[in-house]
Design a protein around this motif. Structure first.
Motif, PDB file in Angstrom:
ATOM      1  N   GLU A 193       0.830  -1.204   0.000  1.00  0.00           N
ATOM      2  CA  GLU A 193       0.000   0.000   0.000  1.00  0.00           C
ATOM      3  C   GLU A 193       0.865   1.254   0.000  1.00  0.00           C
ATOM      4  O   GLU A 193       0.557   2.233  -0.686  1.00  0.00           O
ATOM      5  N   LYS A 194       1.958   1.234   0.772  1.00  0.00           N
ATOM      6  CA  LYS A 194       2.876   2.376   0.788  1.00  0.00           C
ATOM      7  C   LYS A 194       3.501   2.593  -0.583  1.00  0.00           C
ATOM      8  O   LYS A 194       3.573   3.723  -1.071  1.00  0.00           O
ATOM      9  N   HIS A 195       3.943   1.512  -1.212  1.00  0.00           N
ATOM     10  CA  HIS A 195       4.539   1.623  -2.538  1.00  0.00           C
ATOM     11  C   HIS A 195       3.527   2.182  -3.541  1.00  0.00           C
ATOM     12  O   HIS A 195       3.877   3.009  -4.386  1.00  0.00           O
ATOM     13  N   ALA A 196       2.277   1.750  -3.453  1.00  0.00           N
ATOM     14  CA  ALA A 196       1.238   2.242  -4.359  1.00  0.00           C
ATOM     15  C   ALA A 196       1.006   3.739  -4.144  1.00  0.00           C
ATOM     16  O   ALA A 196       0.849   4.494  -5.107  1.00  0.00           O
ATOM     17  N   ALA A 197       0.988   4.180  -2.891  1.00  0.00           N
ATOM     18  CA  ALA A 197       0.803   5.609  -2.603  1.00  0.00           C
ATOM     19  C   ALA A 197       1.974   6.418  -3.156  1.00  0.00           C
ATOM     20  O   ALA A 197       1.780   7.495  -3.727  1.00  0.00           O
ATOM     21  N   SER A 216      -3.585  15.519  -2.302  1.00  0.00           N
ATOM     22  CA  SER A 216      -4.663  14.543  -2.377  1.00  0.00           C
ATOM     23  C   SER A 216      -4.354  13.316  -1.519  1.00  0.00           C
ATOM     24  O   SER A 216      -5.227  12.825  -0.784  1.00  0.00           O
ATOM     25  N   ALA A 217      -3.143  12.823  -1.603  1.00  0.00           N
ATOM     26  CA  ALA A 217      -2.750  11.661  -0.805  1.00  0.00           C
ATOM     27  C   ALA A 217      -2.862  11.966   0.684  1.00  0.00           C
ATOM     28  O   ALA A 217      -3.375  11.141   1.461  1.00  0.00           O
ATOM     29  N   ILE A 218      -2.421  13.150   1.094  1.00  0.00           N
ATOM     30  CA  ILE A 218      -2.499  13.532   2.508  1.00  0.00           C
ATOM     31  C   ILE A 218      -3.958  13.588   2.952  1.00  0.00           C
ATOM     32  O   ILE A 218      -4.304  13.085   4.028  1.00  0.00           O
ATOM     33  N   ARG A 219      -4.838  14.188   2.143  1.00  0.00           N
ATOM     34  CA  ARG A 219      -6.270  14.244   2.493  1.00  0.00           C
ATOM     35  C   ARG A 219      -6.842  12.832   2.656  1.00  0.00           C
ATOM     36  O   ARG A 219      -7.592  12.554   3.592  1.00  0.00           O
ATOM     37  N   GLN A 220      -6.501  11.952   1.718  1.00  0.00           N
ATOM     38  CA  GLN A 220      -7.012  10.585   1.780  1.00  0.00           C
ATOM     39  C   GLN A 220      -6.487   9.855   3.018  1.00  0.00           C
ATOM     40  O   GLN A 220      -7.244   9.143   3.693  1.00  0.00           O
ATOM     41  N   LEU A 221      -5.209  10.031   3.305  1.00  0.00           N
ATOM     42  CA  LEU A 221      -4.622   9.387   4.485  1.00  0.00           C
ATOM     43  C   LEU A 221      -5.250   9.920   5.771  1.00  0.00           C
ATOM     44  O   LEU A 221      -5.503   9.153   6.702  1.00  0.00           O
ATOM     45  N   GLU A 222      -5.520  11.228   5.820  1.00  0.00           N
ATOM     46  CA  GLU A 222      -6.165  11.802   7.007  1.00  0.00           C
ATOM     47  C   GLU A 222      -7.560  11.221   7.211  1.00  0.00           C
ATOM     48  O   GLU A 222      -8.035  11.134   8.337  1.00  0.00           O
ATOM     49  N   ALA A 223      -8.201  10.838   6.114  1.00  0.00           N
ATOM     50  CA  ALA A 223      -9.533  10.228   6.195  1.00  0.00           C
ATOM     51  C   ALA A 223      -9.453   8.730   6.488  1.00  0.00           C
ATOM     52  O   ALA A 223     -10.478   8.051   6.554  1.00  0.00           O
ATOM     53  N   GLY A 224      -8.226   8.222   6.654  1.00  0.00           N
ATOM     54  CA  GLY A 224      -8.050   6.814   6.978  1.00  0.00           C
ATOM     55  C   GLY A 224      -7.995   5.884   5.796  1.00  0.00           C
ATOM     56  O   GLY A 224      -7.989   4.670   5.953  1.00  0.00           O
ATOM     57  N   GLN A 225      -7.964   6.433   4.589  1.00  0.00           N
ATOM     58  CA  GLN A 225      -7.899   5.602   3.382  1.00  0.00           C
ATOM     59  C   GLN A 225      -6.484   5.061   3.211  1.00  0.00           C
ATOM     60  O   GLN A 225      -5.511   5.777   3.413  1.00  0.00           O
ATOM     61  N   VAL A 226      -6.384   3.806   2.779  1.00  0.00           N
ATOM     62  CA  VAL A 226      -5.086   3.209   2.511  1.00  0.00           C
ATOM     63  C   VAL A 226      -4.881   2.916   1.033  1.00  0.00           C
ATOM     64  O   VAL A 226      -3.771   2.644   0.604  1.00  0.00           O
ATOM     65  N   GLN A 227      -5.951   2.980   0.254  1.00  0.00           N
ATOM     66  CA  GLN A 227      -5.861   2.812  -1.199  1.00  0.00           C
ATOM     67  C   GLN A 227      -5.874   4.207  -1.808  1.00  0.00           C
ATOM     68  O   GLN A 227      -6.938   4.800  -1.990  1.00  0.00           O
ATOM     69  N   ILE A 228      -4.698   4.745  -2.083  1.00  0.00           N
ATOM     70  CA  ILE A 228      -4.577   6.122  -2.553  1.00  0.00           C
ATOM     71  C   ILE A 228      -4.770   6.179  -4.060  1.00  0.00           C
ATOM     72  O   ILE A 228      -4.080   5.486  -4.810  1.00  0.00           O
ATOM     73  N   THR A 229      -5.733   7.022  -4.479  1.00  0.00           N
ATOM     74  CA  THR A 229      -6.010   7.169  -5.915  1.00  0.00           C
ATOM     75  C   THR A 229      -6.146   8.633  -6.287  1.00  0.00           C
ATOM     76  O   THR A 229      -6.468   9.453  -5.482  1.00  0.00           O
TER      77      THR A 229
END
Length: 78
Positions: free
Chosen positions: A42-46, A65-78
């Protein structure tokens, strides 16, 4: 579980963080916590998502965008 690695170079889990993502994580502890709990895949994908920007501006948008998604608890960054 060890401390969350934030910085340039090799992390304890062998994952290199791009500077922009590293800086974003250091400014957003909840995003850093989510990132720290992600699997290596997951880290490599992000990181690939952030690095696939075609310009400096695009890379900045992707980091934000990645930071916003991570703050929301998402691990699949798109």
């Amino acid at each position: 579980m060890g401390e969350t690695f934030i910085g340039m170079g090799k992390a304890p889990d062998g994952i290199d963080l791009p500077l922009g993502l590293s800086m974003g994580l250091s400014l957003h502890p909840s995003a850093a916590e989510t990132f720290g709990q992600m699997s290596a895949a997951e880290k490599h994908a992000a990181i690939r998502y952030v690095q696939s920007g075609v310009s400096a501006e695009d890379a900045k948008r992707r980091v934000a965008s990645a930071i916003r998604q991570l703050e929301a608890g998402q691990v699949q960054i798109t």
